[in-house]
Design a protein around this motif. Structure first.
Motif, short mmCIF file in Angstrom:
data_model
loop_
_atom_site.label_atom_id
_atom_site.label_comp_id
_atom_site.label_asym_id
_atom_site.label_seq_id
_atom_site.Cartn_x
_atom_site.Cartn_y
_atom_site.Cartn_z
N UNK A 1 8.46 0.91 2.38
CA UNK A 1 7.04 1.20 2.29
C UNK A 1 6.52 0.88 0.89
N UNK A 2 7.26 1.28 -0.14
CA UNK A 2 6.84 1.01 -1.52
C UNK A 2 6.80 -0.49 -1.77
N UNK A 3 7.78 -1.23 -1.24
CA UNK A 3 7.79 -2.68 -1.44
C UNK A 3 6.58 -3.32 -0.78
N UNK A 4 6.23 -2.86 0.42
CA UNK A 4 5.07 -3.41 1.12
C UNK A 4 3.79 -3.10 0.36
N UNK A 5 3.66 -1.87 -0.12
CA UNK A 5 2.48 -1.50 -0.92
C UNK A 5 2.41 -2.34 -2.19
N UNK A 6 3.54 -2.49 -2.85
CA UNK A 6 3.57 -3.28 -4.08
C UNK A 6 3.22 -4.73 -3.82
N UNK A 7 3.67 -5.25 -2.67
CA UNK A 7 3.36 -6.63 -2.32
C UNK A 7 1.86 -6.83 -2.22
N UNK A 8 1.18 -5.96 -1.46
CA UNK A 8 -0.26 -6.12 -1.28
C UNK A 8 -1.04 -5.72 -2.53
N UNK A 9 -0.52 -4.77 -3.30
CA UNK A 9 -1.20 -4.35 -4.53
C UNK A 9 -1.29 -5.50 -5.54
N UNK A 10 -0.35 -6.40 -5.50
CA UNK A 10 -0.40 -7.50 -6.47
C UNK A 10 -1.54 -8.47 -6.19
N UNK A 11 -2.13 -8.40 -4.99
CA UNK A 11 -3.28 -9.24 -4.69
C UNK A 11 -4.58 -8.63 -5.18
N UNK A 12 -4.51 -7.37 -5.62
CA UNK A 12 -5.69 -6.71 -6.15
C UNK A 12 -5.82 -6.98 -7.64
N UNK A 13 -6.96 -7.44 -8.04
CA UNK A 13 -7.39 -7.45 -9.44
C UNK A 13 -8.87 -7.12 -9.41
N UNK A 14 -9.40 -6.55 -10.47
CA UNK A 14 -10.84 -6.28 -10.46
C UNK A 14 -11.67 -7.54 -10.20
N UNK A 15 -11.26 -8.66 -10.77
CA UNK A 15 -12.00 -9.92 -10.58
C UNK A 15 -11.99 -10.37 -9.13
N UNK A 16 -10.82 -10.30 -8.48
CA UNK A 16 -10.72 -10.69 -7.07
C UNK A 16 -11.55 -9.76 -6.19
N UNK A 17 -11.57 -8.47 -6.54
CA UNK A 17 -12.33 -7.51 -5.77
C UNK A 17 -13.83 -7.80 -5.88
N UNK A 18 -14.31 -8.08 -7.09
CA UNK A 18 -15.73 -8.41 -7.29
C UNK A 18 -16.08 -9.69 -6.55
N UNK A 19 -15.23 -10.69 -6.63
CA UNK A 19 -15.48 -11.94 -5.90
C UNK A 19 -15.54 -11.69 -4.40
N UNK A 20 -14.64 -10.87 -3.89
CA UNK A 20 -14.64 -10.52 -2.47
C UNK A 20 -15.97 -9.85 -2.10
#
Length: 114
Positions: A1-20
């Motif tokens: 579960x932690x590995x899966x969360x960490x995998x998807x968390x690496x796609x989060x950055x404030x810049x990517x979130x704002x662009x989204x």
């Protein structure tokens, strides 16, 4: 579960979130909940493990290539909505009224729908 969360968390950055938010956010009906968990994640009172869950959920939503690709009309956002609903459930005790208030300032047309 932690590995899966960490995998998807690496796609989060404030810049990517704002662009989204700028490009896709207007089309997403669960945008108020997404912003609310973003504010919860930014809160210093939210435990680190919960921040990882929320970061993973946001990363999953902004990632265009997930279990059901977002480009599939009608069903592309269903898995994203489910991940977001699960994150809201887990973070429920940490989501404060002020997180909803911040969301309502950004999106005045939305109302709290916990």
């Amino acid at each position: 579960m932690i590995k899966l969360l960490s995998f998807f968390a690496r796609f989060y950055t404030p810049g990517k979130f704002i662009l989204f938010l700028k490009t896709t956010g207007k089309k997403v009906h669960f945008l108020p909940k997404l912003l609310t968990i973003f504010y919860c994640m930014q809160d210093q009172d939210t435990p680190k493990f919960m921040k990882l869950i929320l970061m993973g959920a946001i990363g999953y939503v902004i990632l265009p290539f997930d279990f059901v690709p977002d480009v599939i009309a009608g069903v592309g956002w269903l898995d994203d909505a489910a991940v977001l609903a699960a994150a809201m459930h887990f973070a429920g005790a940490y989501i404060k009224p002020e997180h909803w208030e911040k969301t309502n300032r950004i999106l005045p047309f939305c109302r709290r729908s916990s």
